[in-house]
Design a protein around this motif. Structure first.
Motif, PDB file in Angstrom:
ATOM      1  N   ILE A   1      38.818  28.886  37.915  1.00  0.00           N
ATOM      2  CA  ILE A   1      39.626  29.723  38.790  1.00  0.00           C
ATOM      3  C   ILE A   1      38.951  29.769  40.145  1.00  0.00           C
ATOM      4  CG2 ILE A   1      38.565  31.812  37.845  1.00  0.00           C
ATOM      5  CD1 ILE A   1      41.218  33.246  38.693  1.00  0.00           C
ATOM      6  N   ILE A   2      39.728  29.508  41.187  1.00  0.00           N
ATOM      7  CA  ILE A   2      39.207  29.457  42.549  1.00  0.00           C
ATOM      8  C   ILE A   2      40.116  30.253  43.470  1.00  0.00           C
ATOM      9  CG2 ILE A   2      37.968  27.267  42.301  1.00  0.00           C
ATOM     10  CD1 ILE A   2      40.392  25.823  43.405  1.00  0.00           C
ATOM     11  N   LYS A   3      39.554  30.673  44.601  1.00  0.00           N
ATOM     12  CA  LYS A   3      40.263  31.534  45.545  1.00  0.00           C
ATOM     13  C   LYS A   3      40.030  31.045  46.966  1.00  0.00           C
ATOM     14  CE  LYS A   3      40.164  36.310  47.330  1.00  0.00           C
ATOM     15  NZ  LYS A   3      39.537  37.651  47.158  1.00  0.00           N
ATOM     16  N   THR A   4      41.066  31.164  47.799  1.00  0.00           N
ATOM     17  CA  THR A   4      40.936  30.835  49.207  1.00  0.00           C
ATOM     18  C   THR A   4      41.458  31.991  50.053  1.00  0.00           C
ATOM     19  OG1 THR A   4      41.520  29.248  50.960  1.00  0.00           O
ATOM     20  CG2 THR A   4      43.194  29.707  49.296  1.00  0.00           C
ATOM     21  N   THR A   5      40.858  32.177  51.208  1.00  0.00           N
ATOM     22  CA  THR A   5      41.330  33.177  52.174  1.00  0.00           C
ATOM     23  C   THR A   5      41.675  32.531  53.505  1.00  0.00           C
ATOM     24  OG1 THR A   5      39.048  33.679  52.834  1.00  0.00           O
ATOM     25  CG2 THR A   5      40.025  35.050  51.093  1.00  0.00           C
ATOM     26  N   ASP A   6      41.662  31.196  53.535  1.00  0.00           N
ATOM     27  CA  ASP A   6      41.976  30.485  54.776  1.00  0.00           C
ATOM     28  C   ASP A   6      42.993  29.364  54.537  1.00  0.00           C
ATOM     29  OD1 ASP A   6      40.447  28.641  53.407  1.00  0.00           O
ATOM     30  OD2 ASP A   6      38.751  28.702  54.802  1.00  0.00           O
ATOM     31  N   GLY A   7      43.924  29.614  53.628  1.00  0.00           N
ATOM     32  CA  GLY A   7      44.993  28.651  53.409  1.00  0.00           C
ATOM     33  C   GLY A   7      44.593  27.427  52.644  1.00  0.00           C
ATOM     34  N   GLY A   8      43.424  27.437  52.011  1.00  0.00           N
ATOM     35  CA  GLY A   8      42.992  26.307  51.204  1.00  0.00           C
ATOM     36  C   GLY A   8      41.960  25.423  51.844  1.00  0.00           C
ATOM     37  N   LEU A   9      41.567  25.726  53.085  1.00  0.00           N
ATOM     38  CA  LEU A   9      40.541  24.905  53.735  1.00  0.00           C
ATOM     39  C   LEU A   9      39.204  25.025  53.019  1.00  0.00           C
ATOM     40  CD1 LEU A   9      41.396  25.564  57.498  1.00  0.00           C
ATOM     41  CD2 LEU A   9      42.101  23.647  56.041  1.00  0.00           C
ATOM     42  N   SER A  10      38.937  26.211  52.460  1.00  0.00           N
ATOM     43  CA  SER A  10      37.726  26.402  51.649  1.00  0.00           C
ATOM     44  C   SER A  10      38.090  27.231  50.432  1.00  0.00           C
ATOM     45  CB  SER A  10      36.633  27.098  52.466  1.00  0.00           C
ATOM     46  OG  SER A  10      37.053  28.388  52.884  1.00  0.00           O
ATOM     47  N   TRP A  11      37.331  27.006  49.349  1.00  0.00           N
ATOM     48  CA  TRP A  11      37.634  27.665  48.084  1.00  0.00           C
ATOM     49  C   TRP A  11      36.369  28.280  47.497  1.00  0.00           C
ATOM     50  CZ3 TRP A  11      42.557  28.119  46.099  1.00  0.00           C
ATOM     51  CH2 TRP A  11      43.548  27.363  46.739  1.00  0.00           C
ATOM     52  N   GLN A  12      36.541  29.463  46.951  1.00  0.00           N
ATOM     53  CA  GLN A  12      35.445  30.188  46.322  1.00  0.00           C
ATOM     54  C   GLN A  12      35.648  30.201  44.805  1.00  0.00           C
ATOM     55  OE1 GLN A  12      35.468  34.344  47.301  1.00  0.00           O
ATOM     56  NE2 GLN A  12      34.036  34.893  45.660  1.00  0.00           N
ATOM     57  N   PRO A  13      34.659  29.717  44.030  1.00  0.00           N
ATOM     58  CA  PRO A  13      34.802  29.787  42.573  1.00  0.00           C
ATOM     59  C   PRO A  13      34.678  31.222  42.071  1.00  0.00           C
ATOM     60  CG  PRO A  13      32.634  28.952  43.156  1.00  0.00           C
ATOM     61  CD  PRO A  13      33.398  29.066  44.443  1.00  0.00           C
ATOM     62  N   LEU A  14      35.515  31.580  41.118  1.00  0.00           N
ATOM     63  CA  LEU A  14      35.479  32.896  40.496  1.00  0.00           C
ATOM     64  C   LEU A  14      35.086  32.747  39.031  1.00  0.00           C
ATOM     65  CD1 LEU A  14      38.803  34.337  41.973  1.00  0.00           C
ATOM     66  CD2 LEU A  14      36.487  34.585  42.893  1.00  0.00           C
ATOM     67  N   THR A  15      34.704  33.859  38.413  1.00  0.00           N
ATOM     68  CA  THR A  15      34.194  33.822  37.039  1.00  0.00           C
ATOM     69  C   THR A  15      35.011  34.738  36.142  1.00  0.00           C
ATOM     70  OG1 THR A  15      31.955  33.400  37.840  1.00  0.00           O
ATOM     71  CG2 THR A  15      32.189  34.165  35.561  1.00  0.00           C
ATOM     72  N   VAL A  16      35.408  34.196  34.995  1.00  0.00           N
ATOM     73  CA  VAL A  16      36.076  34.964  33.955  1.00  0.00           C
ATOM     74  C   VAL A  16      35.288  34.767  32.663  1.00  0.00           C
ATOM     75  CG1 VAL A  16      38.212  35.326  32.665  1.00  0.00           C
ATOM     76  CG2 VAL A  16      38.303  34.629  35.055  1.00  0.00           C
ATOM     77  N   PRO A  17      35.026  35.833  31.916  1.00  0.00           N
ATOM     78  CA  PRO A  17      34.231  35.701  30.682  1.00  0.00           C
ATOM     79  C   PRO A  17      34.865  34.736  29.680  1.00  0.00           C
ATOM     80  CG  PRO A  17      34.509  38.006  31.276  1.00  0.00           C
ATOM     81  CD  PRO A  17      35.413  37.225  32.170  1.00  0.00           C
ATOM     82  N   GLY A  18      34.013  33.987  28.969  1.00  0.00           N
ATOM     83  CA  GLY A  18      34.492  33.092  27.927  1.00  0.00           C
ATOM     84  C   GLY A  18      34.973  31.768  28.466  1.00  0.00           C
ATOM     85  N   VAL A  19      35.540  30.963  27.565  1.00  0.00           N
ATOM     86  CA  VAL A  19      36.102  29.659  27.915  1.00  0.00           C
ATOM     87  C   VAL A  19      37.611  29.771  27.816  1.00  0.00           C
ATOM     88  CG1 VAL A  19      36.198  27.213  27.370  1.00  0.00           C
ATOM     89  CG2 VAL A  19      34.059  28.482  27.053  1.00  0.00           C
ATOM     90  N   GLN A  20      38.269  29.680  28.959  1.00  0.00           N
ATOM     91  CA  GLN A  20      39.706  29.899  29.017  1.00  0.00           C
ATOM     92  C   GLN A  20      40.422  28.660  29.552  1.00  0.00           C
ATOM     93  OE1 GLN A  20      40.140  32.822  27.720  1.00  0.00           O
ATOM     94  NE2 GLN A  20      38.045  33.568  28.031  1.00  0.00           N
ATOM     95  N   PHE A  21      41.684  28.538  29.169  1.00  0.00           N
ATOM     96  CA  PHE A  21      42.563  27.507  29.725  1.00  0.00           C
ATOM     97  C   PHE A  21      43.759  28.227  30.326  1.00  0.00           C
ATOM     98  CE2 PHE A  21      39.881  25.210  26.928  1.00  0.00           C
ATOM     99  CZ  PHE A  21      39.831  23.913  27.402  1.00  0.00           C
TER     100      PHE A  21
END
Length: 817
Positions: free
Chosen positions: A469-489
């Protein structure tokens, strides 16, 4: 005086009465059909994948779904008359109807295994065949005994001429591809006849004890040949009767006339000496015949065909061209587009009342996602890196150059210019000119991206495999990885604003989950978990901070009314896998799923959502107040009450009133009802919500599921009180009310109530007896029989006086003529 104790005075809760989802498309349903049975020229049934049961009463022109109450794969349907029938499912459950198929109930559940065929010779005797075993019933399906067992056999088809004589087709998993089993004593003993020259048989039929026919395939997964075989010695030996394409069912009307169905439909009128191809490329699996002229066949993706002239012509009632829908989106409440496996695109311009084929792009293989930001512009992405654009509301589509050839699994546009598309290996593309040019973004991940969502030109999220899971605040020019517990799909991500969002997870690590964040994705809380190796949450949507929906496997529609803190299942009678949720500017929702299914709801399937229920005491009356958030088909509420002297007492519910509902509305509505006939005691109340069709349910309260509230009323007086008469002035009647307190309960206290004129002369004695504790009312009138001198009273002032022990109180009243 009085005191009132109200237990559970105010309740705040959310509740679904029944699932108000409309099956919009396709009609008839597109579920794969594997068995059909007609009982006469007008009434018939068909069953198949994902618990689909269809019934027709007009010779197959229209079909109605019937609910079996659970998810399964139905393999066979049998009827012995118009009323009595059975359904066999793949896992060994036997369902029965005795009311012409309108209702079905499970009467037996065989041992775990795989079951393929069922045959009933009459209302009591029948057989079931499957992997390793043949079972028999002699009581209409309630009880079954195992008649045959062989761990190497898979038994796929049954046929009986009588209670004694029958045949079955088996395949030996290790030695012989086909074995014919025969019984002449009702299944007590089965003789086996191996057929080394027959690669595969799917169906068997005998016209008499000697002559029979069987049909099947070449036994190869990739093969397309099929054969018809004939025996003249009761099944001991068989000769090739016809070579063609794959065949799955064979039926005869009489000893001469029969049909074989599969890829094509064949007919013989000379006991199999020759077969004519009456319909090519039919792709059906089962046939039912009534007389010489009428026949019906069913097959994959809901295919239904019918003949009324002995097979010369076949009417295609349902074409069977129904693919699994992956995604649906609406630009507004009228214009919607859905895309599917196989490259099919359908669209609507009237809110889904009609869905039409927009395009068929088989070269794309699969279309995974569609986005429809306005009524003209739409995009879809799919396998091989394809992106198609429509500029006329979905009527025509043009291929755009993505520059990549890997699967693009999710596409999202916020307007006609700006959009993103993502897919395997972490690929992400962006356009700012409506897709004329796409450029690649660096997501910083190689995980597969299954879902993307953007709030605006800056804020966006993407998620996919292995907890990516990743997040952007500039329209996709840069992305920040986020963390969710466990192994998810992750299959779906949705955000209401920059802080609040949800993730829907497929089955990973043996569970499927829904997660929520309130800080833009930095931290996530698991809100719902389903323990399963195969369950999936496929899509999630929230219309505000409270109301949300998630869809998944087996026709499950989950909803929450408190931001996801609690989730409940809609009670639905369909079991197709659900993949995608679409919304618009109103509260209307659409859901797309397997076999081209599209569901519609005016308010998300919550017909009567009760959000508050209060009880308030008003003098000697009790006022009930309740509020609904939404309603669908709500005729109104019946108010039920029962009174208890003590809590352990049993009492009957009584109906004390009815309050009309508002029918269908998505706006909050408030209701009230006043119960005027209450005395000291314990009361329980419940609301019976009634739909226009007469169906009803007692509204449960909160998560505990209770459907009643309790109110304790104590009218025991605490002191002597003499009330002012009412009305005053009066003519000709008035009521005088007084209270005797609790301390007088065991006293033999004489109570008097007398009326005097202004000179002090006694006019009438209204009460002169011992009274117990309580509240009393006495009516006094001009012609009251207690009047001493004359039944007529002059206009003027009178006094009434209450005496009880040491208590005395006098009040004035005025009589006017």
């Amino acid at each position: 005086m009085r005191s009132v104790k109200i237990s559970l005075l105010v309740f705040i809760f959310s509740i679904t009465i029944s699932a108000q989802w409309e099956w919009q498309h396709p009609i008839p349903p597109g579920n794969g059909l594997v068995s059909v049975k007609f009982v006469n020229e007008t009434t018939g049934f068909a069953v198949g994948d994902e618990s689909i049961v269809l019934k027709t009463t007009d010779s197959g022109n229209t079909w109605v779904r019937k609910d079996v109450g659970y998810f399964s794969y139905l393999k066979d349907v049998e009827f012995i008359n118009e009323n009595t029938g059975w359904i066999l499912d793949f896992y060994g459950k036997i369902l029965k109807t005795t009311d012409t198929g309108d209702s079905w109930f499970i009467i037996s559940d065989l041992e775990d295994g795989s079951y393929w065929d069922m045959f009933f010779i009459n209302s009591t005797i029948g057989w079931v065949a499957g992997y390793e075993s043949i079972y028999k019933t002699t009581d209409g399906g309630l009880n079954w005994s195992q008649q045959f067992w062989n761990s190497d056999y898979d038994i796929r088809s049954l046929f009986f001429l009588s209670e004694q004589t029958g045949w079955a087709i088996a395949s030996d998993l290790f030695v012989n591809p086909t074995i014919i089993l025969r019984t002449t004593n009702g299944g007590l003993y089965w003789e086996g006849y191996p057929q080394s020259n027959i690669p595969d048989l799917q169906t068997i039929f005998f016209t008499n004890s000697s002559i029979g026919f069987a049909a099947g395939t070449d036994g190869l997964i990739s093969g397309d040949e099929g054969y018809i075989w004939k025996t003249t010695n009761s099944g001991i030996t068989w000769n090739n009767n016809f070579t063609g394409k794959r065949y799955y069912d064979i039926k005869f009307v009489d000893s001469q006339t029969g049909y074989t169905v599969g890829v094509d439909i064949l007919k013989t009128t000379n006991a199999g000496t020759s077969w004519s191809n009456v319909l090519q490329d039919a792709d059906v699996a089962s046939i039912s015949l009534i007389g010489q002229n009428y026949g019906w066949t069913v097959g994959g993706a809901g295919s239904i065909l019918k003949t009324t002239n002995a097979g010369q012509d076949w009417i295609r009632i349902s074409d069977g061209d129904h693919y699994h829908l992956n995604s649906v989106d609406f630009a507004n409440r009228y214009c919607g587009i859905a895309v599917s496996l196989g490259g099919k695109i359908i669209h609507t311009t009237n809110g889904g009342q009609n869905w039409e084929l927009s395009a068929y792009i088989p070269s794309s293989w699969h279309l995974y996602s569609v986005t429809f930001p306005d009524s003209q512009n739409a995009w879809t992405s799919g396998h091989y890196g394809v992106i198609y654009h429509s500029s006329d509301g979905g009527n025509n589509w043009t291929l755009q150059n993505s520059g990549v050839s890997i699967p693009l699994r999710s596409i999202y546009f916020i307007n006609a210019d700006t959009g993103w598309v993502a897919g395997n290996t972490g690929i992400m593309l962006k356009t700012i000119n409506g897709g004329q040019n796409w450029f690649q973004l660096n997501t910083g991940t190689t995980g597969w991206l299954h879902t993307i969502f953007f709030l605006d030109e800056n804020y966006g999220w993407a998620a996919g495999s292995y907890s990516t899971i990743i997040k952007t605040t500039d329209g996709g020019l840069s992305w920040q990885p986020l963390t969710v517990p466990g192994v998810q799909f992750f299959n779906s991500v949705y955000f209401l604003n920059e802080s609040i969002g949800w993730l829907a997870d497929g089955a990973s690590g043996g569970a499927a989950s829904i997660f929520k964040t309130t800080d833009g994705g930095t931290n996530w809380t698991e809100q719902l978990q389903i323990q399963s190796q195969s369950y999936n949450f496929n899509d999630i949507f929230f219309k505000n901070t409270n109301y949300g929906w998630a869809v998944g496997s087996g026709g499950d529609i989950w909803y929450s009314t408190n931001g996801g803190n609690n989730w409940s299942l809609n009670e639905v009678d369909f079991y197709n896998g659900l993949k995608s949720i679409a919304h618009c500017e109103t509260d209307e929702l659409w859901i797309a799923g397997s076999y081209e299914l599209i569901l519609y709801s005016i308010n998300g399937g919550i017909p009567v959502e009760l959000i508050s229920f209060t009880a308030e005491f008003l003098e000697s009356k009790l006022e009930l107040n309740w509020t609904t958030a939404t309603e669908t088909n709500n005729s109104g509420f019946e108010i039920n009450r029962k009174k208890l002297e003590v809590r352990s007492q049993e009492a009957e519910w009584e109906t004390i009133g009815f309050v009309p509902g508002f029918g269908t509305t998505t706006e909050p509505k408030s209701y009230s009802f006043i119960d005027e006939k209450i005395t000291t005691g314990i009361y329980k109340y419940r609301l019976k919500q009634i739909d226009f069709d007469g169906s009803f349910e007692y509204l449960p309260i909160g998560q505990a599921g209770s459907n009643e509230i309790e109110v304790e009323v104590d009218f025991t007086p605490k002191k002597f009180v003499l009330f002012q008469n009412y009305p005053n002035p009066f003519n000709p009647n008035t009521v005088i009310r007084f209270e005797i307190p609790g301390q007088a309960r065991n006293d033999n206290m004489l109570v008097t109530l007398k009326v005097y004129d202004v000179l002090g002369n006694e006019v009438a004695t209204l009460v002169n007896e011992e009274k117990q504790v309580g509240i009393y009312e006495v009516e006094f009138s001009v012609g009251h029989p207690a009047l001493r001198d004359s039944p007529d009273m002059a206009t003027g002032i009178y006094f009434y006086q209450l005496r009880a022990g040491q208590f005395t109180e006098t009040k004035k009243m005025l009589m006017l003529k």
